[in-house]
Design a protein around this motif. Sequence first.
Motif, PDB file in Angstrom:
ATOM      1  N   ASN A 142       0.821  -1.211   0.000  1.00  0.00           N
ATOM      2  CA  ASN A 142       0.000   0.000   0.000  1.00  0.00           C
ATOM      3  C   ASN A 142       0.859   1.268   0.000  1.00  0.00           C
ATOM      4  O   ASN A 142       0.464   2.287  -0.554  1.00  0.00           O
ATOM      5  N   TYR A 143       2.055   1.182   0.598  1.00  0.00           N
ATOM      6  CA  TYR A 143       2.932   2.353   0.610  1.00  0.00           C
ATOM      7  C   TYR A 143       3.438   2.662  -0.799  1.00  0.00           C
ATOM      8  O   TYR A 143       3.632   3.831  -1.160  1.00  0.00           O
ATOM      9  N   VAL A 144       3.644   1.613  -1.590  1.00  0.00           N
ATOM     10  CA  VAL A 144       4.107   1.805  -2.960  1.00  0.00           C
ATOM     11  C   VAL A 144       3.013   2.458  -3.801  1.00  0.00           C
ATOM     12  O   VAL A 144       3.281   3.366  -4.590  1.00  0.00           O
ATOM     13  N   ILE A 145       1.769   2.015  -3.617  1.00  0.00           N
ATOM     14  CA  ILE A 145       0.657   2.622  -4.357  1.00  0.00           C
ATOM     15  C   ILE A 145       0.452   4.069  -3.915  1.00  0.00           C
ATOM     16  O   ILE A 145       0.152   4.947  -4.738  1.00  0.00           O
ATOM     17  N   GLN A 146       0.625   4.334  -2.629  1.00  0.00           N
ATOM     18  CA  GLN A 146       0.553   5.728  -2.169  1.00  0.00           C
ATOM     19  C   GLN A 146       1.593   6.586  -2.886  1.00  0.00           C
ATOM     20  O   GLN A 146       1.330   7.724  -3.261  1.00  0.00           O
ATOM     21  N   LYS A 147       2.788   6.012  -3.069  1.00  0.00           N
ATOM     22  CA  LYS A 147       3.857   6.726  -3.767  1.00  0.00           C
ATOM     23  C   LYS A 147       3.473   7.007  -5.213  1.00  0.00           C
ATOM     24  O   LYS A 147       3.681   8.125  -5.715  1.00  0.00           O
ATOM     25  N   VAL A 148       2.909   6.009  -5.888  1.00  0.00           N
ATOM     26  CA  VAL A 148       2.495   6.180  -7.279  1.00  0.00           C
ATOM     27  C   VAL A 148       1.479   7.320  -7.396  1.00  0.00           C
ATOM     28  O   VAL A 148       1.593   8.183  -8.273  1.00  0.00           O
ATOM     29  N   ILE A 149       0.498   7.347  -6.511  1.00  0.00           N
ATOM     30  CA  ILE A 149      -0.520   8.403  -6.548  1.00  0.00           C
ATOM     31  C   ILE A 149       0.104   9.769  -6.275  1.00  0.00           C
ATOM     32  O   ILE A 149      -0.240  10.766  -6.926  1.00  0.00           O
ATOM     33  N   SER A 150       1.048   9.815  -5.340  1.00  0.00           N
ATOM     34  CA  SER A 150       1.648  11.095  -4.946  1.00  0.00           C
ATOM     35  C   SER A 150       2.498  11.710  -6.058  1.00  0.00           C
ATOM     36  O   SER A 150       2.854  12.894  -5.992  1.00  0.00           O
ATOM     37  N   LEU A 151       2.821  10.940  -7.098  1.00  0.00           N
ATOM     38  CA  LEU A 151       3.598  11.468  -8.219  1.00  0.00           C
ATOM     39  C   LEU A 151       2.760  12.415  -9.075  1.00  0.00           C
ATOM     40  O   LEU A 151       3.301  13.152  -9.911  1.00  0.00           O
ATOM     41  N   ASN A 152       1.442  12.355  -8.906  1.00  0.00           N
ATOM     42  CA  ASN A 152       0.514  13.233  -9.645  1.00  0.00           C
ATOM     43  C   ASN A 152       0.651  13.084 -11.158  1.00  0.00           C
ATOM     44  O   ASN A 152       0.506  14.062 -11.908  1.00  0.00           O
ATOM     45  N   ASN A 153       0.923  11.860 -11.602  1.00  0.00           N
ATOM     46  CA  ASN A 153       0.937  11.578 -13.037  1.00  0.00           C
ATOM     47  C   ASN A 153      -0.479  11.151 -13.417  1.00  0.00           C
ATOM     48  O   ASN A 153      -0.930  10.079 -13.002  1.00  0.00           O
ATOM     49  N   PRO A 154      -1.207  11.964 -14.211  1.00  0.00           N
ATOM     50  CA  PRO A 154      -2.616  11.683 -14.498  1.00  0.00           C
ATOM     51  C   PRO A 154      -2.858  10.288 -15.069  1.00  0.00           C
ATOM     52  O   PRO A 154      -3.855   9.647 -14.739  1.00  0.00           O
ATOM     53  N   LEU A 155      -1.938   9.806 -15.908  1.00  0.00           N
ATOM     54  CA  LEU A 155      -2.113   8.505 -16.540  1.00  0.00           C
ATOM     55  C   LEU A 155      -2.210   7.394 -15.506  1.00  0.00           C
ATOM     56  O   LEU A 155      -3.136   6.567 -15.535  1.00  0.00           O
ATOM     57  N   PHE A 156      -1.263   7.377 -14.563  1.00  0.00           N
ATOM     58  CA  PHE A 156      -1.219   6.284 -13.589  1.00  0.00           C
ATOM     59  C   PHE A 156      -2.177   6.519 -12.424  1.00  0.00           C
ATOM     60  O   PHE A 156      -2.738   5.567 -11.880  1.00  0.00           O
ATOM     61  N   THR A 157      -2.390   7.779 -12.066  1.00  0.00           N
ATOM     62  CA  THR A 157      -3.346   8.065 -11.003  1.00  0.00           C
ATOM     63  C   THR A 157      -4.747   7.654 -11.421  1.00  0.00           C
ATOM     64  O   THR A 157      -5.488   7.032 -10.654  1.00  0.00           O
ATOM     65  N   GLN A 158      -5.115   7.988 -12.649  1.00  0.00           N
ATOM     66  CA  GLN A 158      -6.439   7.604 -13.142  1.00  0.00           C
ATOM     67  C   GLN A 158      -6.584   6.091 -13.201  1.00  0.00           C
ATOM     68  O   GLN A 158      -7.636   5.540 -12.838  1.00  0.00           O
TER      69      GLN A 158
END
Length: 280
Positions: A155-171
């Motif tokens: 879950n910490y890794v997914i939190q990191k992915v979201i925190s990058l604010n890259n619309p492609l991966f966040t969406q």
Amino acid sequence: MLDQHGRHVFAELIDSLNNQQLKLITYEITKDLSNFITLIFDIHGSNSIKKVIRALRRSHLISFVTNNLCAAFYLIMTNRTGSYVVSECLNHLRAEDNNLLYEAAIACCLDLAMDHEGSIALIRVINTIQGLQRYRLLDILSRNAVFLSQDPEGNYVIQKVISLNNPLFTQKVCQLLIGHYVTISLQKGGSHIVEKCLDTEWKSWIIESFLSSTNTLLHVAKDEFGNYVIQKALKVTRQSGSPLYHKLLSRLKPHLRILQSGYGRNVFNLITGGQPVKKV
């Protein structure tokens, strides 16, 4: 290299070597993988290896070190002391010299994400990886958001992915989690992910999940972790002037008495300002 005092002598030695001598030393410390691993798992040995990495950062000899790191990559990355040797390479070597290390990280990223030390080391990889390799790594992680979000370490890794604010991966993460938001809101790590998703432009997907059932909404609001998610939902929709704010209120207000005790009190206080519900 392994000795508390000897490593300082080794560091002085490295600074005084010519190219041929440096080649001999490099070969000596990398020729046996098991001995190499022993070195980098030891605090003094790892500092010695880092010294060698800095000395070789513009030399083709660095491949002796990086090849060994790749040969036992998962084992090294799940060891705290060893993982910092990899980070030394990622932070100080040229992109082409780190190419195989990044490929190794991509290949075992899901296994790393579910290990305590491995997840921490993987987040450091995310901080440095670039270009197509960055895209490939984030794509794998975001495509596996459902089970990683429910893993104590992942879950910490997914939190990191979201925190990058890259619309492609966040969406992609927000979309894949549809149907799972209620479940992960009731988990310690997962609730943090949902809160981060509520800070994105796809917040309505999460809130609609809660509004699908009043009982579900109340269950989350009364939960040890879920109550923070509902508080976050109320705050972000109120700040943005979203009509979803009033939808949330209309579902919660008739049940304020239920929310007055336990963890639900946090949601109750947010809605009422801490004022008790008057008897009708």
